[in-house]
Design an enzyme around this catalytic site. Structure first.
Site, PDB file in Angstrom:
ATOM      1  N   ASP A  12       0.917  -1.249  -0.026  1.00  0.00           N
ATOM      2  CA  ASP A  12       0.008   0.145   0.114  1.00  0.00           C
ATOM      3  C   ASP A  12       0.881   1.319  -0.089  1.00  0.00           C
ATOM      4  O   ASP A  12       0.549   2.318   0.668  1.00  0.00           O
ATOM      5  CB  ASP A  12      -1.085  -0.006   1.172  1.00  0.00           C
ATOM      6  CG  ASP A  12      -1.891  -1.135   1.117  1.00  0.00           C
ATOM      7  OD1 ASP A  12      -1.735  -1.903   0.261  1.00  0.00           O
ATOM      8  OD2 ASP A  12      -2.713  -1.300   2.019  1.00  0.00           O
ATOM      9  N   ASP A  50      -4.532  -0.830  -2.135  1.00  0.00           N
ATOM     10  CA  ASP A  50      -5.797  -0.705  -1.219  1.00  0.00           C
ATOM     11  C   ASP A  50      -6.671  -0.025  -2.408  1.00  0.00           C
ATOM     12  O   ASP A  50      -6.392   0.749  -3.083  1.00  0.00           O
ATOM     13  CB  ASP A  50      -5.614  -0.081  -0.100  1.00  0.00           C
ATOM     14  CG  ASP A  50      -6.828  -0.213   0.752  1.00  0.00           C
ATOM     15  OD1 ASP A  50      -7.221  -1.515   1.384  1.00  0.00           O
ATOM     16  OD2 ASP A  50      -6.961   0.912   1.620  1.00  0.00           O
ATOM     17  N   HIS A  52     -10.565   0.532  -3.111  1.00  0.00           N
ATOM     18  CA  HIS A  52     -12.196   0.228  -2.743  1.00  0.00           C
ATOM     19  C   HIS A  52     -13.169   1.088  -3.831  1.00  0.00           C
ATOM     20  O   HIS A  52     -12.714   1.945  -4.426  1.00  0.00           O
ATOM     21  CB  HIS A  52     -12.311   1.217  -1.263  1.00  0.00           C
ATOM     22  CG  HIS A  52     -11.551   0.776  -0.434  1.00  0.00           C
ATOM     23  ND1 HIS A  52     -11.417  -0.428   0.309  1.00  0.00           N
ATOM     24  CD2 HIS A  52     -10.698   1.294   0.727  1.00  0.00           C
ATOM     25  CE1 HIS A  52     -10.395  -0.692   1.218  1.00  0.00           C
ATOM     26  NE2 HIS A  52      -9.964   0.224   1.482  1.00  0.00           N
ATOM     27  N   HIS A  56     -17.490   2.279  -0.039  1.00  0.00           N
ATOM     28  CA  HIS A  56     -16.842   1.073   0.681  1.00  0.00           C
ATOM     29  C   HIS A  56     -17.316   1.133   2.165  1.00  0.00           C
ATOM     30  O   HIS A  56     -17.647   2.264   2.983  1.00  0.00           O
ATOM     31  CB  HIS A  56     -15.505   1.117   0.860  1.00  0.00           C
ATOM     32  CG  HIS A  56     -14.919  -0.102   1.161  1.00  0.00           C
ATOM     33  ND1 HIS A  56     -14.118  -0.241   2.236  1.00  0.00           N
ATOM     34  CD2 HIS A  56     -14.948  -1.657   0.470  1.00  0.00           C
ATOM     35  CE1 HIS A  56     -13.680  -1.519   2.385  1.00  0.00           C
ATOM     36  NE2 HIS A  56     -14.360  -2.426   1.438  1.00  0.00           N
ATOM     37  N   HIS A  85     -10.665   6.757   1.298  1.00  0.00           N
ATOM     38  CA  HIS A  85      -9.420   6.511   0.924  1.00  0.00           C
ATOM     39  C   HIS A  85      -9.271   5.591  -0.127  1.00  0.00           C
ATOM     40  O   HIS A  85     -10.217   4.610  -0.140  1.00  0.00           O
ATOM     41  CB  HIS A  85      -8.482   6.461   2.015  1.00  0.00           C
ATOM     42  CG  HIS A  85      -8.647   4.781   2.468  1.00  0.00           C
ATOM     43  ND1 HIS A  85      -9.811   4.627   3.576  1.00  0.00           N
ATOM     44  CD2 HIS A  85      -7.945   3.828   2.464  1.00  0.00           C
ATOM     45  CE1 HIS A  85      -9.519   3.316   3.686  1.00  0.00           C
ATOM     46  NE2 HIS A  85      -8.786   2.802   3.171  1.00  0.00           N
ATOM     47  N   LYS A 110      -6.777  -5.019  -3.172  1.00  0.00           N
ATOM     48  CA  LYS A 110      -7.614  -5.724  -1.911  1.00  0.00           C
ATOM     49  C   LYS A 110      -8.534  -4.336  -1.442  1.00  0.00           C
ATOM     50  O   LYS A 110      -8.464  -3.261  -1.756  1.00  0.00           O
ATOM     51  CB  LYS A 110      -6.543  -5.965  -0.971  1.00  0.00           C
ATOM     52  CG  LYS A 110      -5.730  -4.834  -0.297  1.00  0.00           C
ATOM     53  CD  LYS A 110      -4.621  -5.569   0.470  1.00  0.00           C
ATOM     54  CE  LYS A 110      -3.837  -4.393   1.103  1.00  0.00           C
ATOM     55  NZ  LYS A 110      -4.295  -3.285   1.780  1.00  0.00           N
ATOM     56  N   CYS A 163      -2.222  -3.097   7.756  1.00  0.00           N
ATOM     57  CA  CYS A 163      -2.069  -4.003   6.348  1.00  0.00           C
ATOM     58  C   CYS A 163      -0.759  -4.589   6.524  1.00  0.00           C
ATOM     59  O   CYS A 163      -0.628  -5.790   6.122  1.00  0.00           O
ATOM     60  CB  CYS A 163      -2.280  -3.056   5.257  1.00  0.00           C
ATOM     61  SG  CYS A 163      -3.716  -2.546   4.968  1.00  0.00           S
TER      62      CYS A 163
HETATM   63 ZN   LIG Z   1      -8.576   0.617   2.711  1.00  0.00          ZN
END
Ligand SMILES: [Zn+2]
Length: 219
Positions: A12, A50, A52, A56, A85, A110, A163
């Site tokens: 990330d 990351d 989304h 989310h 984010h 993810k 993470c």
């Molecule tokens: Zn996230």
């Protein structure tokens, strides 16, 4: 160069986690040059992102009356609510432009299911849905496939206590050796989360290393 049994997992390294980003991790940008140095020593590097959808479930804005950094109970357990984010396709979700890992073989995205978060690169937060990374690693590495594939997963990036820690713990749970590279990571440290993460990592047998040790082959 590290053995082909080893993979470096860079987690990330995206603008929303950098200073000035939507979910900034203090000094997060300092890990980018360290990640670049480490990547030079690994033939096998995998990135995560990351990623989304706009509404989310992990976003405070998706829950009326809720504020970032509160927690709520979701069907799969407790969830920290974050500022919005890393929305798919936005500049905040981009990897840092100074990250220089042209030989990275895969990017695991993810958190793409609207109703489940995913801190870990291996398993979503329902602790049941695999991302596919474990299978990918078993099919690659020095011998691949039936011969066992990757043996050791070196984890670093953002954030240490979310993470990165969850990925290292899940690497162990999936049967890999796991190393967390401390100075190539930075933490959020929300309500003691960093100390709690190190305790869990120690108990799970995740090794704690510094980048210099990894670069000279001592970890
Ligand atoms: Zn996230």
């Amino acid at each position: 160069m590290r053995s082909a049994d080893d993979v470096l997992l860079l987690i990330d390294l995206q603008y929303d986690f950098m200073p000035g980003g939507a979910l900034a991790v203090a000094h997060g940008d300092e890990v980018v040059p360290v990640a670049n140095r480490l990547a030079q020593a690994f033939s096998h590097v995998v990135l995560t992102q990351d990623w989304h959808p706009a509404q989310h479930v992990s976003f405070a804005a998706s829950h009326a009356g809720r504020q970032p950094f509160e927690t709520i109970a979701l069907p799969y357990g407790e969830q920290v609510l974050w500022p919005t984010h890393c929305v798919q396709g936005t500049a905040g979700a981009d990897l840092h432009r100074d990250l220089h890992v042209p030989h990275a073989r895969a990017i695991i995205r993810k958190g793409h299911h609207a109703d489940v978060d995913s801190y870990s690169a291996f398993l979503e937060a329902d602790r049941a849905t695999p991302t596919g990374l474990s299978g990918y690693l078993r099919e690659t590495g020095a011998n691949g496939g039936a011969h066992g594939g990757v043996k050791r997963v070196y984890c670093c990036g953002l954030a240490t206590d979310y993470c990165v820690a969850w990925s290292a713990l899940d690497a162990r749970a999936a049967g890999f050796e796991a190393v967390l590279i401390e100075d190539a990571s930075r933490a959020i440290d929300l309500n003691g989360s960093l100390a709690a993460a190190w305790e869990q990592l120690r108990a799970a047998g995740v090794k704690r290393a510094q980048s210099a040790e990894v670069l000279r082959g001592a970890a």
